[in-house]
Design an enzyme around this catalytic site. Structure first.
Site, PDB file in Angstrom:
ATOM      1  N   CYS A   2     -67.672 -29.064  62.947  1.00 18.69           N
ATOM      2  CA  CYS A   2     -68.512 -27.836  63.706  1.00 18.69           C
ATOM      3  C   CYS A   2     -68.344 -26.864  63.825  1.00 18.69           C
ATOM      4  O   CYS A   2     -67.062 -26.903  62.661  1.00 18.69           O
ATOM      5  CB  CYS A   2     -68.568 -28.214  64.933  1.00 18.69           C
ATOM      6  SG  CYS A   2     -69.099 -29.890  65.546  1.00 18.69           S
ATOM      7  N   ARG A  27     -72.017 -24.769  59.056  1.00 19.79           N
ATOM      8  CA  ARG A  27     -71.107 -26.486  58.842  1.00 19.79           C
ATOM      9  C   ARG A  27     -72.061 -26.952  60.743  1.00 19.79           C
ATOM     10  O   ARG A  27     -71.779 -28.063  60.394  1.00 19.79           O
ATOM     11  CB  ARG A  27     -70.063 -25.825  60.241  1.00 19.79           C
ATOM     12  CG  ARG A  27     -69.193 -24.737  59.416  1.00 19.79           C
ATOM     13  CD  ARG A  27     -67.832 -24.540  59.557  1.00 19.79           C
ATOM     14  NE  ARG A  27     -66.900 -25.410  59.549  1.00 19.79           N
ATOM     15  CZ  ARG A  27     -66.365 -25.776  59.300  1.00 19.79           C
ATOM     16  NH1 ARG A  27     -65.527 -24.632  58.230  1.00 19.79           N
ATOM     17  NH2 ARG A  27     -65.086 -26.771  58.783  1.00 19.79           N
ATOM     18  N   TRP A  74     -72.584 -29.402  65.387  1.00 19.93           N
ATOM     19  CA  TRP A  74     -73.038 -30.943  64.635  1.00 19.93           C
ATOM     20  C   TRP A  74     -72.590 -32.234  65.231  1.00 19.93           C
ATOM     21  O   TRP A  74     -71.126 -32.628  65.238  1.00 19.93           O
ATOM     22  CB  TRP A  74     -72.652 -31.069  63.153  1.00 19.93           C
ATOM     23  CG  TRP A  74     -73.476 -32.095  62.315  1.00 19.93           C
ATOM     24  CD1 TRP A  74     -75.122 -32.009  61.665  1.00 19.93           C
ATOM     25  CD2 TRP A  74     -73.842 -33.387  62.140  1.00 19.93           C
ATOM     26  NE1 TRP A  74     -74.997 -33.039  60.845  1.00 19.93           N
ATOM     27  CE2 TRP A  74     -74.244 -33.940  61.397  1.00 19.93           C
ATOM     28  CE3 TRP A  74     -72.022 -34.038  62.302  1.00 19.93           C
ATOM     29  CZ2 TRP A  74     -74.075 -35.272  60.598  1.00 19.93           C
ATOM     30  CZ3 TRP A  74     -71.817 -35.261  61.311  1.00 19.93           C
ATOM     31  CH2 TRP A  74     -72.767 -35.630  61.306  1.00 19.93           C
ATOM     32  N   ASN A  98     -63.750 -29.406  66.340  1.00 24.53           N
ATOM     33  CA  ASN A  98     -64.711 -29.990  65.220  1.00 24.53           C
ATOM     34  C   ASN A  98     -63.708 -30.967  64.721  1.00 24.53           C
ATOM     35  O   ASN A  98     -62.458 -31.147  64.680  1.00 24.53           O
ATOM     36  CB  ASN A  98     -64.608 -28.592  64.580  1.00 24.53           C
ATOM     37  CG  ASN A  98     -64.922 -29.259  63.217  1.00 24.53           C
ATOM     38  OD1 ASN A  98     -65.298 -30.198  63.212  1.00 24.53           O
ATOM     39  ND2 ASN A  98     -64.418 -28.624  61.728  1.00 24.53           N
ATOM     40  N   GLY A  99     -64.540 -31.855  64.835  1.00 24.64           N
ATOM     41  CA  GLY A  99     -64.035 -33.780  64.502  1.00 24.64           C
ATOM     42  C   GLY A  99     -64.056 -34.722  65.331  1.00 24.64           C
ATOM     43  O   GLY A  99     -65.192 -35.122  66.221  1.00 24.64           O
ATOM     44  N   GLU A 478     -79.730 -37.114  41.570  1.00 24.55           N
ATOM     45  CA  GLU A 478     -79.874 -35.661  42.440  1.00 24.55           C
ATOM     46  C   GLU A 478     -81.078 -35.041  42.808  1.00 24.55           C
ATOM     47  O   GLU A 478     -81.291 -34.187  43.703  1.00 24.55           O
ATOM     48  CB  GLU A 478     -79.055 -34.712  41.152  1.00 24.55           C
ATOM     49  CG  GLU A 478     -79.209 -33.329  41.514  1.00 24.55           C
ATOM     50  CD  GLU A 478     -77.912 -33.062  43.318  1.00 24.55           C
ATOM     51  OE1 GLU A 478     -77.498 -33.815  43.582  1.00 24.55           O
ATOM     52  OE2 GLU A 478     -78.165 -31.963  43.721  1.00 24.55           O
ATOM     53  N   LYS A 482     -82.240 -34.260  46.018  1.00 27.06           N
ATOM     54  CA  LYS A 482     -83.136 -33.019  47.252  1.00 27.06           C
ATOM     55  C   LYS A 482     -83.989 -32.972  48.103  1.00 27.06           C
ATOM     56  O   LYS A 482     -83.799 -32.526  48.663  1.00 27.06           O
ATOM     57  CB  LYS A 482     -82.987 -32.007  45.494  1.00 27.06           C
ATOM     58  CG  LYS A 482     -82.001 -31.541  45.261  1.00 27.06           C
ATOM     59  CD  LYS A 482     -80.559 -30.117  45.493  1.00 27.06           C
ATOM     60  CE  LYS A 482     -80.415 -31.526  46.319  1.00 27.06           C
ATOM     61  NZ  LYS A 482     -78.510 -31.075  45.886  1.00 27.06           N
ATOM     62  N   GLU A 485     -83.784 -34.684  50.973  1.00 25.85           N
ATOM     63  CA  GLU A 485     -82.552 -33.824  52.413  1.00 25.85           C
ATOM     64  C   GLU A 485     -83.167 -32.367  52.807  1.00 25.85           C
ATOM     65  O   GLU A 485     -83.246 -32.050  53.666  1.00 25.85           O
ATOM     66  CB  GLU A 485     -80.939 -33.286  51.508  1.00 25.85           C
ATOM     67  CG  GLU A 485     -81.509 -31.889  50.832  1.00 25.85           C
ATOM     68  CD  GLU A 485     -79.328 -32.038  50.897  1.00 25.85           C
ATOM     69  OE1 GLU A 485     -79.090 -31.687  49.766  1.00 25.85           O
ATOM     70  OE2 GLU A 485     -78.997 -31.827  51.419  1.00 25.85           O
ATOM     71  N   HIS A 501     -86.497 -55.016  37.586  1.00 23.22           N
ATOM     72  CA  HIS A 501     -85.782 -56.126  38.532  1.00 23.22           C
ATOM     73  C   HIS A 501     -85.698 -55.559  40.288  1.00 23.22           C
ATOM     74  O   HIS A 501     -84.661 -56.186  41.261  1.00 23.22           O
ATOM     75  CB  HIS A 501     -83.840 -55.629  38.124  1.00 23.22           C
ATOM     76  CG  HIS A 501     -83.727 -56.500  36.895  1.00 23.22           C
ATOM     77  ND1 HIS A 501     -83.836 -57.810  36.025  1.00 23.22           N
ATOM     78  CD2 HIS A 501     -82.828 -54.942  36.024  1.00 23.22           C
ATOM     79  CE1 HIS A 501     -83.460 -57.211  35.067  1.00 23.22           C
ATOM     80  NE2 HIS A 501     -83.542 -55.855  34.947  1.00 23.22           N
ATOM     81  N   LYS A 601     -73.785 -27.731  55.963  1.00 28.85           N
ATOM     82  CA  LYS A 601     -72.598 -27.405  54.723  1.00 28.85           C
ATOM     83  C   LYS A 601     -71.518 -28.250  54.435  1.00 28.85           C
ATOM     84  O   LYS A 601     -71.549 -28.493  53.667  1.00 28.85           O
ATOM     85  CB  LYS A 601     -73.482 -26.152  54.964  1.00 28.85           C
ATOM     86  CG  LYS A 601     -72.369 -25.595  53.277  1.00 28.85           C
ATOM     87  CD  LYS A 601     -73.321 -26.450  52.168  1.00 28.85           C
ATOM     88  CE  LYS A 601     -73.416 -24.965  50.765  1.00 28.85           C
ATOM     89  NZ  LYS A 601     -74.225 -25.759  50.203  1.00 28.85           N
TER      90      LYS A 601
HETATM   91  O1  M6R Z   1     -68.992 -29.217  49.571  1.00 23.03           O
HETATM   92  P1  M6R Z   1     -69.221 -31.002  49.654  1.00 23.03           P
HETATM   93  O2  M6R Z   1     -69.075 -30.957  47.436  1.00 23.03           O
HETATM   94  O3  M6R Z   1     -67.840 -31.743  49.433  1.00 23.03           O
HETATM   95  O4  M6R Z   1     -70.108 -31.856  49.632  1.00 23.03           O
HETATM   96  C1  M6R Z   1     -70.751 -32.834  48.911  1.00 23.03           C
HETATM   97  C2  M6R Z   1     -71.938 -33.167  50.664  1.00 23.03           C
HETATM   98  O5  M6R Z   1     -71.722 -32.877  51.038  1.00 23.03           O
HETATM   99  C3  M6R Z   1     -73.149 -32.144  49.460  1.00 23.03           C
HETATM  100  O6  M6R Z   1     -73.307 -32.172  48.001  1.00 23.03           O
HETATM  101  C4  M6R Z   1     -74.726 -32.849  50.207  1.00 23.03           C
HETATM  102  O7  M6R Z   1     -74.631 -34.221  49.195  1.00 23.03           O
HETATM  103  C5  M6R Z   1     -75.360 -31.480  50.003  1.00 23.03           C
HETATM  104  N1  M6R Z   1     -75.225 -31.021  50.828  1.00 23.03           N
HETATM  105  C6  M6R Z   1     -76.598 -32.062  48.844  1.00 23.03           C
HETATM  106  O8  M6R Z   1     -77.088 -30.960  48.724  1.00 23.03           O
END
Ligand code: M6R
Length: 606
Positions: A2, A27, A74, A98-99, A478, A482, A485, A501, A601
């Site tokens: 958060c 956040r 969050w 936060n936590g 990757e 993308k 998400e 498999h 983020k």
């Molecule tokens: O800040 P970080 O690179 O440690 O974050 C890791 C992941 O949370 C981050 O890469 C996440 O998977 C992204 N939203 C992907 O686009």
């Protein structure tokens, strides 16, 4: 994960709290709230959803108070509604958190027996009531020390008190927290980004510490309530990067910025004159390193996997990759001659930080590849390789991924050369090839209308697959991440050779499948795997690189050809169309591209 802000000033604070909360939305954005102190009262406003909702629902301009705390959430405990939104308050204490408090159930029972009433489903509310309880018999510092000792788990806290209208308490364990210093006011923030528009003078709390923030003074304490002195750091200013400019979304801007990301990375690390890589201050002799473990989460984990392929191709080092949330709880065999590399854009990801902390506690060699150089992971690693991308605001990581794989690639080359495993001619040739990379990325970015059209098919499908082999496999993972998400379409990244498999059973008539098949060593094998999915009805989007040889394969639905470069660098180019595919897919669906649902983020909780 958060966001927290606190301001103690000689003028009303609500407008600045709101501005900071908007910055902190990366956040979390399930709900938002503010508490200010005025005329001996706590004024609390909170709303479900974004900070905009809070602004629309309340007359915040007239919210009085020269001292206040704010929060964007969050959700971890309790659904995201206004009741569970922070701040949480008793008659005299208000808290933003936060936590996660892991022993909240036990503490809640204890507090209910003492006559406290709970309003929300959150773990945070126990903190409010614990402090309230301790303040009956203790002074401020003692009440805070006692409370923090009773909490298990991780937290960053901002606390205001009805009876102490001139101060905010901040406290930290596990989750980051910073103090900022301004003219006639001081601040508390979950990171420097939230504070940067107000100050560039920052102090970070260390684990276990708390602080008392007044408008003209900040005092720090250790976990036993003893005063401690802390350093003030001056941050660089990159405020311009926090603007979308003419772009519709930060993600679109960040995708287009990638030629600059790579150019900057090359400028920072590559000595074109001497054809060498400027990683000189490496704190260990390269002979001391026999193996490597790369640790990260999400996109950063995919960077780790990418680096594993390069390390294995270009050096004789043993390489492992690990997802941080798994690494931290496994019984790792720590080895003195192993280098542990932690990859993170934010440098604050809780799982990655915990994995680093574990390595530090075992006196291991630790190295961070991070974007935010003021972050906890950067500060606590023995060696730091910044990726120099500038702020990445879109929740979906794009330019940071390219920045991470660039720096990791340079590290592979440098270690390979120092260990005499890459011949000097090859080393210099590879460095020379890098020079063209920004331009090749620029050209690849020109694929736009074709990807927009292709994205429609992905949106209409039940699900999709992303296949690749070798260097292209991490990129397939990757690409799938993308798409899921951003456009909430099920997408699976898979090694192309593994389909037979099991996952081949998923393929049905019309299912879109992305096949990454650049003309590298794996090309022929991948093309065969592609035919296996086409034969079962898949609509294949083939992504390959330009070549004088035509693709000899039938029934491919669509083909995108990226530019030609050496095999090592192809992953950079293959990534671009996949980022755009996810972007356009979400755009067509009208989804919130920079803030996809349920995500944040910076993931600062487990
Ligand atoms: O800040 P970080 O690179 O440690 O974050 C890791 C992941 O949370 C981050 O890469 C996440 O998977 C992204 N939203 C992907 O686009």
């Amino acid at each position: 994960m958060c966001g927290i802000i606190g301001i103690s000033s000689n003028k009303p604070v609500s407008a600045n709290i709101i501005n900071s909360l908007k910055k902190l939305e990366y956040r979390g954005y399930d709900s938002a709230g503010i508490a200010t102190l005025s005329d001996g009262e706590i004024y609390e406003v909170k709303s479900e959803g974004r900070v905009d909702n809070l602004e629309n629902n309340f007359d915040l301009k007239n919210l009085r108070g020269n001292i206040g705390i704010g929060h964007v959430r969050w959700a971890t405990h309790g659904i995201p509604n206004s009741l569970n939104a922070h701040p949480h308050s008793s008659h005299n204490v208000s808290v933003v958190h936060n936590g996660i408090i892991e022993n909240s159930t036990i503490l809640k029972k204890y507090l209910i027996n003492k006559g406290h009433n709970f309003k929300s489903q959150t773990d945070t509310e126990v903190i409010v009531h614990l402090i309230t309880e301790h303040l009956k018999t203790s002074d401020l510092e003692e009440a805070i020390t006692k409370t923090l000792k009773q909490l298990h788990g991780s937290f960053a806290l901002g606390i205001v008190f009805k009876d102490m209208p001139n101060l905010i308490v901040g406290a930290r364990r596990g989750s980051p927290l910073a103090v900022g210093y301004g003219p006639n006011e001081n601040y508390l923030g979950s990171d420097s980004y939230a504070l940067k528009s107000m100050t560039n003078k920052i102090t970070y709390l260390d684990d276990g510490e708390f602080c008392v923030v007044k408008k003209d003074q900040v005092v720090f304490f250790n976990e036993n309530g003893k005063k401690v002195n802390k350093k003030i750091l001056e941050l660089s200013s990159d405020e311009a990067n926090y603007d979308k400019g003419d772009f519709k979304h930060f993600m679109a801007k960040e995708i287009e910025e990638q030629p600059i990301t790579i150019k900057t990375g090359i400028k920072e690390y590559v000595d074109n004159l001497n054809k060498d890589i400027n990683i000189f201050n490496f704190p260990w002799k390269t002979k001391e390193i026999k193996s490597i473990t790369l640790v990260g989460c999400g996109t950063a984990y995919h960077s780790c996997l990418m680096a594993k392929y390069w390390f294995e191709e270009l050096t004789t080092l043993d390489v492992n990759t690990d997802i941080a949330s798994e690494f931290r709880y496994r019984k790792n065999r720590f080895k003195k001659d192993n280098l542990y590399i932690f990859v993170s854009q934010s440098g604050e990801t809780a799982d990655t930080y915990a994995a680093l902390d574990l390595c530090n506690k075992n006196s291991m060699k630790t190295c961070a590849v991070v974007n935010v150089i003021e972050s906890s992971i950067a500060r606590d690693s023995k060696f730091v390789l910044p990726i120099h991308c500038g702020p990445e605001i879109g929740v979906a990581s794009t330019k940071a991924f390219l920045g991470q794989i660039l720096v990791l690639y340079l590290l592979v080359l440098k270690l390979g050369s120092l260990r005499n495993e890459i011949k000097i001619r090859d080393y210099q040739e590879k460095i020379k090839d890098l020079k063209d990379l920004p331009e090749l990325i620029e050209k690849t970015l020109l694929h736009d209308n074709d990807i927009q059209a292709i994205s429609l098919t992905f949106n209409e499908a039940k699900g999709s697959m992303f296949l690749g082999r070798g260097f292209s496999y991490p990129i397939a993972l990757e690409g799938a991440l993308k798409l899921k998400e951003l456009s909430y379409v099920h997408a699976e990244g898979y090694p192309a050779g593994e389909m037979k498999h099991g996952p081949l059973a998923l393929i049905e008539e019309g299912m879109p499948v992305v096949v990454l098949a650049p003309r590298d060593n794996y090309y022929k094998k991948t093309i065969s795997n592609m035919q296996e999915v086409i034969a079962r009805g898949a609509k294949v989007l083939l992504i390959t690189n330009k070549s004088k040889d035509e693709v000899v394969s039938e029934n491919i639905w669509e083909t995108i050809e990226v530019e030609h470069t050496n095999d090592d660098l192809l992953p950079f180019l293959l990534t671009i169309p996949l980022q755009k595919l996810a972007y356009y897919s979400a755009l067509k669906k009208g989804y919130d591209i920079d803030k996809p649902r349920n995500l944040a983020k910076s993931v600062t909780v487990e």
